[in-house]
Design a protein around this motif. Structure first.
Motif, PDB file in Angstrom:
ATOM      1  N   ASN B 292       0.856  -1.197   0.000  1.00 18.93           N
ATOM      2  CA  ASN B 292       0.000   0.000   0.000  1.00 18.93           C
ATOM      3  C   ASN B 292       0.883   1.234   0.000  1.00 18.93           C
ATOM      4  N   LYS B 293       0.249   2.399   0.020  1.00 18.56           N
ATOM      5  CA  LYS B 293       1.046   3.619  -0.141  1.00 18.56           C
ATOM      6  C   LYS B 293       1.990   3.864   1.012  1.00 18.56           C
ATOM      7  N   TYR B 294       1.810   3.159   2.126  1.00 21.63           N
ATOM      8  CA  TYR B 294       2.681   3.365   3.278  1.00 21.63           C
ATOM      9  C   TYR B 294       3.823   2.365   3.306  1.00 21.63           C
ATOM     10  N   GLY B 295       3.860   1.467   2.299  1.00 25.72           N
ATOM     11  CA  GLY B 295       4.932   0.497   2.253  1.00 25.72           C
ATOM     12  C   GLY B 295       4.597  -0.833   2.889  1.00 25.72           C
ATOM     13  N   PHE B 296       3.493  -0.885   3.587  1.00 28.07           N
ATOM     14  CA  PHE B 296       3.076  -2.175   4.161  1.00 28.07           C
ATOM     15  C   PHE B 296       2.520  -3.047   3.048  1.00 28.07           C
ATOM     16  N   ILE B 297       2.578  -4.353   3.262  1.00 30.15           N
ATOM     17  CA  ILE B 297       2.067  -5.284   2.260  1.00 30.15           C
ATOM     18  C   ILE B 297       0.548  -5.301   2.319  1.00 30.15           C
ATOM     19  N   GLU B 298      -0.048  -5.293   1.153  1.00 31.85           N
ATOM     20  CA  GLU B 298      -1.504  -5.206   1.120  1.00 31.85           C
ATOM     21  C   GLU B 298      -2.112  -6.602   1.085  1.00 31.85           C
ATOM     22  N   ALA B 299      -2.994  -6.844   2.011  1.00 28.22           N
ATOM     23  CA  ALA B 299      -3.699  -8.124   1.983  1.00 28.22           C
ATOM     24  C   ALA B 299      -4.642  -8.099   0.788  1.00 28.22           C
ATOM     25  N   ALA B 300      -4.590  -9.165  -0.034  1.00 22.74           N
ATOM     26  CA  ALA B 300      -5.312  -9.125  -1.310  1.00 22.74           C
ATOM     27  C   ALA B 300      -6.800  -9.359  -1.149  1.00 22.74           C
ATOM     28  N   ASN B 301      -7.170 -10.112  -0.139  1.00 25.74           N
ATOM     29  CA  ASN B 301      -8.585 -10.498  -0.028  1.00 25.74           C
ATOM     30  C   ASN B 301      -9.202 -10.113   1.314  1.00 25.74           C
ATOM     31  N   SER B 302      -8.824  -8.975   1.801  1.00 23.98           N
ATOM     32  CA  SER B 302      -9.390  -8.502   3.063  1.00 23.98           C
ATOM     33  C   SER B 302     -10.881  -8.263   2.867  1.00 23.98           C
ATOM     34  N   PRO B 303     -11.667  -8.291   3.836  1.00 16.30           N
ATOM     35  CA  PRO B 303     -11.267  -8.483   5.232  1.00 16.30           C
ATOM     36  C   PRO B 303     -11.202  -9.927   5.703  1.00 16.30           C
ATOM     37  N   LEU B 304     -11.761 -10.873   4.961  1.00 17.10           N
ATOM     38  CA  LEU B 304     -11.867 -12.189   5.584  1.00 17.10           C
ATOM     39  C   LEU B 304     -10.657 -13.079   5.329  1.00 17.10           C
ATOM     40  N   ASP B 305      -9.799 -12.652   4.397  1.00 21.64           N
ATOM     41  CA  ASP B 305      -8.501 -13.329   4.276  1.00 21.64           C
ATOM     42  C   ASP B 305      -7.463 -12.246   4.467  1.00 21.64           C
ATOM     43  N   THR B 306      -6.853 -12.247   5.651  1.00 27.44           N
ATOM     44  CA  THR B 306      -5.991 -11.117   6.006  1.00 27.44           C
ATOM     45  C   THR B 306      -4.542 -11.342   5.606  1.00 27.44           C
ATOM     46  N   VAL B 307      -4.183 -12.570   5.082  1.00 29.43           N
ATOM     47  CA  VAL B 307      -2.759 -12.878   4.926  1.00 29.43           C
ATOM     48  C   VAL B 307      -2.320 -13.102   3.478  1.00 29.43           C
ATOM     49  N   SER B 308      -3.259 -13.384   2.577  1.00 27.37           N
ATOM     50  CA  SER B 308      -2.852 -13.616   1.191  1.00 27.37           C
ATOM     51  C   SER B 308      -2.445 -12.305   0.547  1.00 27.37           C
ATOM     52  N   THR B 309      -1.435 -12.384  -0.321  1.00 28.28           N
ATOM     53  CA  THR B 309      -0.961 -11.169  -0.994  1.00 28.28           C
ATOM     54  C   THR B 309      -1.341 -11.229  -2.459  1.00 28.28           C
ATOM     55  N   SER B 310      -0.852 -10.281  -3.194  1.00 30.47           N
ATOM     56  CA  SER B 310      -1.167 -10.247  -4.624  1.00 30.47           C
ATOM     57  C   SER B 310      -0.459 -11.368  -5.386  1.00 30.47           C
ATOM     58  N   VAL B 311       0.550 -12.019  -4.748  1.00 32.85           N
ATOM     59  CA  VAL B 311       1.285 -13.103  -5.421  1.00 32.85           C
ATOM     60  C   VAL B 311       0.866 -14.438  -4.796  1.00 32.85           C
ATOM     61  N   PRO B 312       0.314 -15.353  -5.576  1.00 33.66           N
ATOM     62  CA  PRO B 312      -0.066 -16.655  -5.016  1.00 33.66           C
ATOM     63  C   PRO B 312       1.136 -17.336  -4.390  1.00 33.66           C
ATOM     64  N   GLY B 313       0.931 -17.899  -3.222  1.00 30.81           N
ATOM     65  CA  GLY B 313       2.021 -18.598  -2.543  1.00 30.81           C
ATOM     66  C   GLY B 313       2.835 -17.698  -1.645  1.00 30.81           C
ATOM     67  N   VAL B 314       2.592 -16.426  -1.710  1.00 31.60           N
ATOM     68  CA  VAL B 314       3.278 -15.513  -0.803  1.00 31.60           C
ATOM     69  C   VAL B 314       2.247 -14.932   0.167  1.00 31.60           C
ATOM     70  N   TYR B 315       2.564 -15.042   1.445  1.00 33.86           N
ATOM     71  CA  TYR B 315       1.667 -14.548   2.494  1.00 33.86           C
ATOM     72  C   TYR B 315       2.414 -13.526   3.332  1.00 33.86           C
ATOM     73  N   ALA B 316       1.652 -12.661   3.953  1.00 37.87           N
ATOM     74  CA  ALA B 316       2.273 -11.703   4.872  1.00 37.87           C
ATOM     75  C   ALA B 316       1.562 -11.805   6.219  1.00 37.87           C
ATOM     76  N   VAL B 317       2.339 -11.611   7.263  1.00 38.09           N
ATOM     77  CA  VAL B 317       1.774 -11.728   8.612  1.00 38.09           C
ATOM     78  C   VAL B 317       2.258 -10.562   9.466  1.00 38.09           C
ATOM     79  N   GLY B 318       1.546 -10.407  10.583  1.00 39.84           N
ATOM     80  CA  GLY B 318       1.972  -9.437  11.593  1.00 39.84           C
ATOM     81  C   GLY B 318       2.051  -8.033  11.052  1.00 39.84           C
ATOM     82  N   ALA B 319       3.044  -7.306  11.552  1.00 39.37           N
ATOM     83  CA  ALA B 319       3.147  -5.876  11.249  1.00 39.37           C
ATOM     84  C   ALA B 319       3.672  -5.603   9.862  1.00 39.37           C
ATOM     85  N   ALA B 320       4.027  -6.662   9.126  1.00 38.82           N
ATOM     86  CA  ALA B 320       4.353  -6.447   7.714  1.00 38.82           C
ATOM     87  C   ALA B 320       3.100  -6.019   6.965  1.00 38.82           C
ATOM     88  N   LEU B 321       1.931  -6.357   7.526  1.00 41.15           N
ATOM     89  CA  LEU B 321       0.647  -6.017   6.902  1.00 41.15           C
ATOM     90  C   LEU B 321       0.159  -4.632   7.323  1.00 41.15           C
TER      91      LEU B 321
END
Lengths: 319, 348, 435, 256
Positions: B292-321
């Motif tokens: 996102n514009k702040y540099g944090f990784i954007e969860a691709a399918n929020s709100p109910l999937d908070t960890v998937s990213t725009s790249v399949p197979g790559v997930y983000a957790v914690g404060a990286a999000l």
């Protein structure tokens, strides 16, 4: 002839109060009863207007310092009494009387009666009526041993008899020499603080007494006074409590007033207060106690609660 | 080479993800840039963790011990991911350990690179973080609390009047961080409590815009800080800090009273917010994950999937999000582990 | 002419250009124009927790600090509507340096309880204020008029300073026999605890007489303590004189121990509160009823000779309603009176406005005149008048005189203030309430 | 500075006073007794002096109805010691002379710098206490005192001389003063403090035997005054009506 009755003039700052003439009048009557002389004792020299013609003897206490100091007065008056041997000493229930009547009676092993409003001779006895319990009761006392000291409530007797002009015999008691052994010295006399308010000149006075209950409530009556464009005055307890400054006080130790109309709220009418206002043309009193002495001197009265009446008056005057 | 699940970052979120994956039987490699595990709480010498005030070292120590007890977990410390390709496996990562490079094949990647504290030198107010020794930030105070000794850096004296200034670097369009950093209200309240426990005579104030105590933090931290530890909360933020007679004069508006306020303090603590860490930015770039514009990784399918990213197979957790408390770190770690293990099974 | 009191000269000075200087930084603040009304230091510099610490050290004093400024209490605070007040504001003022122990703010709270009803943090001003007041009393910073009430209560056992022997004087005009236990100590069902204002205040005495007639007509076996009665003193307690309350309680308990009765009935919600909530804490438990609770179930037995023919609005006493949860009994009574139509005010029941008499307010009208824009009773009377009702019905002995005064001062003389017992009595005897 | 305050009990004037069967005293059986209000001012002045100068305050009173309450209240207000003089009949009228003798007997064994007492009491038939006591003790005295400033060997007193005039004088110590008004309203003693004083404070008792009581005035009779003259015309009606009448009266005099 010996002196039978001695009147103490409670004149500290030169001016002789009314009550001294009342005492002279009564003293004349009593001394005639004893068939002895009537004497007056005065601090310093009499002024030419005050010739005290009712008295046979005039004692001047000389050598006293100006001002007032109770031990000095006690010493000087003691000298006079020792010299005059009066049977009866008359003083008013003012500061000098309260200060010294008891002390002199003790010193000369005499009998004392306070708050006296009447005294007559019956046979060889002096029968004295005193006010007690703030005037709620009177006591009749028989005195048959002398000397007797009577401390008299001002306003109890007529003063005209005592104002007779004449020339009493003068005796000077000089205490100047022994005064240094008195255990006190006079420092000064302070004139009344008259700043701000003059309650003596107003034709209408709104006056408040103990019944107001608290400093905060005084404001209520102050509003009425303001609406009536009249000064606010008060009786002793209101001053003593610090609810109003001293210049507002009506009564013995405050100001004597003689307005056309005197409105009294919550004032029961202690003798000292009545002394200061009884000569008003019209007195209107408000007090919940129907037996309050103020109603004796008032022309109109009401037992309504002042807290009901005062706001109503303020409203009606304002409107 | 065996296909593994790779977790980049050995902080609370990364470890939580690795443990969860290991518990599901997956082989896991944790890559940590520091020589030790534990992430921010250890790196920044946190005294204790919010909201329970337990020792950061103990809590993290337990977590690390649990992680390293798994036989199917490899931990590469002092290691960085410096390259990534999808030529041979779902992911092939170049890992630099010291001066040696190696390749790690990953069936899926969990980015757990966390956040960094906002640098108060950048704030738009005049708090003087770099000018006045007695103006410090939350993590500076943490380190002092960990030492068990809170002093005024200027002279070593024990401070008697301490205030926290909330929302430093957060909720500020001028800085560019419009977001709320979520945890600072709780952390400040926690630290304020700890100061009171350490220096009972101290008066501690928290100047705030609004207190953001979500969920149980309200009665877990905020209320006890106020009711039991007598921390004073004052609504109205500080606008500037000035030196005055060896102390700090904080100035602002007391908004409830509608009047200006000026109060002398011995120590001013800036409640700095969270920003995306350099690691988060780098890994996102390396793996081609949308930020996102702040540099944090954007969860691709929020709100109910908070960890998937725009790249399949790559997930983000914690404060990286984005700003996140520990509970969120652990939760997102578990969720990412489950999804990553599913990827692993799908490949098998 | 400002005399006495603490009334401040009006501080509103609006200058076109005005600058105030901070005592701490020396910085100048431009407060020109409308905002220059606070030309004394505008800058708050005195922030401390110490004010709370001093209060929290008192029993019941700790919760003041709990306030987190939500502000719910302020709109329901009856004092805030006529002044700057409310627990939130007190909390903030203490935090910014107010010494509550020496402040006039201490005496404005009527302990009406409406703030506690809405407070999410349960800041309990009903405990905080009396605790602080108790200390202020020891330190001698108690308003004159309150001091005198305490002295009168201690001396005479009643707040009016009346001769205790005149306590049963009201019975003479009741028209029915009222048994005084001292002269006839046989067991009785209902001990009628008359309390101060029904014993001594002329308007209260009329209500007491009405209630005695009602009980007699209902064949209630009742008696009074007469000269042996002393006030239960709950308002004195809440005004800060816990010691006086306890001293009175010991005397009350000694007197009550002399007689056998089943229950105590009192018209005074404050006394009722003491018997119901406070006495048990000291181990003294009685079956206590507010007079409305005694009457409500018996209404069917009343043979009303007439009809009241009036619209009536009812003021819930704080200590009957909010403090003790009784909203229905007085309403049942009012609605049972033939010809009565009950109109509710907007603020009623749980959210009833306060007459200003509780927590010592009864005795602080002079003091409060310097602090409030109008009396609470005046505000309430205007609310009552706005309903269009003929009668403002009350069920607390403080209120008849308070509201009658307020009806006059607000120009609502047309609104009659009556105790519910007087209303029942009038209808029961078939009289005309207008006469 | 050592200050002694002489206090006394007095029939409460809120009561209807009745005269006893002999007609020589009030009926004391059902009367409530309270502390003389001027004595309260004297105590306040003593406590103020204590606050200002540092002093010990001893309160002494004769054995009279409910005197313990007054003494405990004095302790609660800050008196250091309270003494009850016994030996008199608590149910009879103790005249000022006898009262002074009893106090003087106690004071003979006390060293003190100032004795303060109320300027008067409502039943002072035979004089006010301060003057008599001063005379018996042969120490300077002053009454109607509205101001006291103390120093080591002298006391400066301000007395009211009537008409608002104030007399200032300086007396040697020890001295006896009759207090008209204290510098401030008598302080309040919270009941909890009074109760505490009752539990922890002590009233020391001191028996006084009078060998030769002085001559007393003989009271022939005590009676309520008859209403003198016509008295006031009482205005009847509601506050509104009475207010209107009063305004009419004032207006008829050309005022308002």
């Amino acid at each position: 002839m010996s002196v039978d009755v001695l009147v103490i003039a409670e004149a500290v700052a030169g001016e002789v109060p009314d009550v001294t003439y009342e005492l002279l009048g009564k003293g004349r009557e009593l001394s005639d009863g004893f068939s002895g002389e009537l004497a007056l004792v005065l601090a310093g020299e009499p002024s030419p207007q005050n010739l005290f013609g009712a008295a046979d003897v005039l004692y001047s206490m000389s050598g006293m310092e100006a001002g007032y100091c109770a031990p000095q007065w006690e010493m000087s008056l003691g000298e006079v009494i020792r010299s005059a041997h009066p049977k009866v000493v008359l003083v008013s229930t003012g500061t000098v009387g309260i200060d010294l009547a008891g002390a002199l009676a003790t010193q000369f092993d005499g009998v004392l009666a306070s708050y006296v409003i009447d005294a007559v001779m019956e046979g060889g006895s002096l029968v004295v009526t005193s006010q007690l319990y703030g005037g709620k009761l009177l006591s009749e006392v028989e005195i048959d041993s002398f000397p007797a000291v009577l401390s008299v409530v001002p306003g109890s007797f007529a003063s005209d008899v005592g104002r007779v002009v004449g020339e009493p015999r003068r005796e000077v008691i000089d205490v100047g020499g022994s005064l240094s052994s008195a255990k006190g010295i006079a420092i000064e006399l302070r004139e009344p603080d008259s700043s701000g308010v003059d309650i003596t000149a107003a034709p209408l006075l709104v006056s408040v007494g103990r019944g107001i209950g608290s400093k905060e409530n005084v404001e209520l009556v102050a509003e009425l006074a303001e609406a009536m464009k009249a000064p606010l005055s008060a009786s002793r307890p209101v001053i003593d409590q610090g609810w109003l400054p001293k210049p507002h006080q009506v009564g013995k130790s405050g100001k004597k007033v003689k307005p056309t109309v005197y409105l009294a709220f919550g004032i029961s009418g202690a003798p000292e207060h009545l002394e200061g206002m009884r000569s008003a043309d019209v007195i209107i009193a408000c007090n919940t106690d129907a037996k309050a002495p103020i109603f004796e001197v008032a022309h109109y009265g009401t037992t309504l609660d002042l807290f009901d009446l005062v706001p109503e008056l303020t409203d009606q005057v304002g409107g | 080479m065996e296909e593994r699940l790779v977790v980049i970052g050995g902080g609370p979120a990364g470890i939580s993800a690795a443990i969860a994956a290991a518990e599901l039987g997956a082989p896991v490699t944790v890559i940590e840039k520091n020589a030790y595990l534990g992430g921010r709480p250890i790196e920044e010498n946190y005294a204790s963790l919010t909201p329970y005030l337990e020792s950061a070292e103990e809590v993290m120590g337990r977590l690390i011990a649990q992680l390293t007890s798994f036989e199917n977990v490899d931990v590469l410390t002092s290691s960085k991911v410096v390259g990534a390709s999808r030529d041979h496996a779902p992911f092939e990562l170049d890992v630099l350990t010291g001066s040696a490079t190696s390749k790690v094949e990953a069936a899926s990647v969990i980015i757990a690179t966390g956040f960094t504290h906002f640098d108060p030198g950048r704030e738009t107010q005049l708090y003087g973080y770099y000018e006045f020794p007695d103006v410090i930030a939350l993590q500076d105070l943490e380190a002092m609390l960990k030492e068990g000794k809170v002093t005024r850096p200027s002279n070593g004296e024990t401070p008697q009047r301490i205030c926290f200034v909330q929302c430093v670097g957060s909720r500020d369009r001028q800085i560019g961080n419009e977001y709320c950093s979520k945890v600072c209200c709780g952390v400040a309240s926690k630290e304020a409590t700890e100061i009171k426990l350490l220096i009972p005579s101290a008066e501690v104030f928290i100047f705030y815009i609004d207190m953001r105590m979500y969920g149980y933090w309200e009665n877990q931290i905020y209320w006890p800080a106020q009711e039991k530890h007598h921390v004073q909360y004052v609504k109205g933020i500080i606008t500037e800090v000035l030196p005055k007679d060896g102390k700090l004069l904080v100035r602002g508006e007391d908004t409830t009273m509608g009047r200006p306020m000026e109060v002398l303090m011995d120590l001013v603590v800036l409640s700095v917010g969270m920003e995306a860490s350099p690691g988060t930015r780098q890994m996102a770039a390396l793996l081609g994950v949308k930020q996102n514009k702040y540099g944090f990784i954007e969860a691709a399918n929020s709100p109910l999937d908070t960890v998937s990213t725009s790249v399949p197979g790559v997930y983000a957790v914690g404060a990286a999000l984005g700003p996140s408390d520990l509970e969120d770190c652990a939760s997102s770690g578990g969720l990412a582990a489950a999804k990553a293990v599913r990827d692993l099974h799908a490949l098998a | 002419m400002p005399v006495g009191g603490n009334k401040q000269a009006a501080g509103v000075t609006e200058l076109a250009e005005a600058i105030v200087t901070s005592p701490l930084s020396g910085r100048e603040w431009d407060v020109s124009g409308g905002s220059s009304r606070m030309l004394h230091s505008r800058v708050l510099t005195d922030y401390s927790a110490s004010g709370f610490a001093k209060i929290a050290a008192l029993e019941g004093g700790n919760s003041l600090e709990y306030c987190f400024g939500c502000g719910k209490c302020v709109p329901v605070c009856p004092v805030d509507l006529v002044s700057e007040y409310g627990p939130r504001k007190i909390h903030r003022a203490v935090q910014t340096g107010l010494d509550l122990f020496k402040s006039d703010e201490l005496w404005k709270c009527t302990t009406c309880g409406n703030c506690l009803r809405v407070c999410p943090k349960e800041v309990n001003m009903i405990e905080v204020m009396p605790a602080v007041r108790e200390v202020a009393m020891v330190e001698g910073t108690i308003p004159d008029e309150l001091q005198q009430i305490m002295e009168k209560t201690f001396r005479y056992g009643n707040a009016l300073g009346e001769n205790p022997r005149r306590r049963p004087a009201w019975t003479k005009g009741a028209g029915v026999d009222v048994r005084v236990l001292a002269s006839d100590p046989s067991p009785v069902d209902v001990l009628f605890y008359v309390e101060d204002y029904w014993s001594f205040h002329p308007r209260g005495q009329q209500a007491a007489q009405a209630f005695a007639r009602i009980m007699t007509s209902l064949n209630v076996d009742f008696a009074i303590l007469g000269a042996e009665e002393k006030t239960l003193g709950d308002s004195q307690r809440l005004a800060g004189e816990k010691g006086l309350f306890e001293a009175l309680m010991e005397e009350v308990i000694d007197v009550l121990a002399k007689y056998q009765f089943n229950r105590i009935v009192t018209p005074d919600p404050h006394g009722f509160n003491a018997l119901k909530k406070v006495y048990p804490k000291y181990g003294h438990t009685f079956e206590a009823l507010h007079y409305s609770q005694l009457l409500a179930p018996l209404l069917e037995q009343i043979d009303f000779q007439g009809s009241l023919e009036a619209t009536v609005t009812f003021h819930d006493p704080c200590y009957l309603g909010r403090h003790n949860g009784e909203y229905e009994a007085p309403r049942k009574i009012i609605e049972a009176i033939p010809g009565v139509k009950l109109l509710e005010m907007g603020r009623c029941r749980e959210n009833s406005y306060c007459c200003g008499g509780g927590g010592g307010g009864m005795w602080l009208d002079g003091f409060n005149a310097n602090h409030l824009s109008e009396r609470l009773s005046e505000r309430r009377v205007r609310e009552a008048a706005a309903t269009g009702a003929d009668i403002l019905a009350v069920a607390c002995p403080y209120e008849v005189s308070r509201f009658e005064d307020a009806a006059k001062s607000t120009g609502n003389e047309g609104l009659r203030v009556m105790d519910i017992a007087e209303m029942v009595d009038i209808a029961m005897r078939g009289e005309d309430w207008r006469s | 500075m050592r200050i002694v305050v002489a206090m006394r009990q007095l029939a409460d004037l809120v009561e209807e006073l009745e005269v006893n069967d002999e007609g020589t005293d009030i009926d004391r059986e059902f009367v409530k007794f309270v502390s003389n209000e001027w004595d309260e001012a004297a105590l306040e002045e003593a406590l103020t002096l204590k606050d200002e100068l540092g002093a010990t305050v001893t309160v002494v009173a004769l054995d009279e109805p409910d005197v313990d309450q007054t003494l405990y209240a004095a302790l609660a207000k800050g008196a250091d010691r309270v003494v009850k003089l016994t030996g008199n009949d608590p149910d009879t009228w103790v005249r000022s002379r006898e009262r002074a003798q009893r106090l003087a007997s106690f004071l003979a064994g006390e060293s003190f710098d100032l004795l303060l007492t109320g300027v008067q009491a409502a039943d002072d038939l035979d004089g006010q206490l301060a003057g008599i006591l001063g005379s018996l003790l042969e120490v300077p005295h002053a009454a109607v005192v509205v101001g006291v400033e103390g120093s080591d060997s002298k006391v400066r007193v301000i007395q009211e001389m009537g008409g608002g005039l104030l007399g200032v004088s300086e007396l040697d110590l020890p001295a006896v003063l009759g207090i008209q008004a204290a510098k401030q309203t008598p302080r309040y003693a919270p009941i909890s403090r009074i109760r505490q004083a009752m539990q922890t404070g002590e009233i020391s008792e001191h028996e006084v035997e009078l060998s030769d009581a002085s001559a007393q005035v003989k009271v022939r009779r005590l009676y309520p005054p008859e209403s003198t003259g016509a008295g006031a015309t009482m205005l009847k009606g509601s506050p509104k009506e009475v207010a209107a009448e009063i305004i009419e009266i004032i207006k008829s005099k050309g005022l308002v």
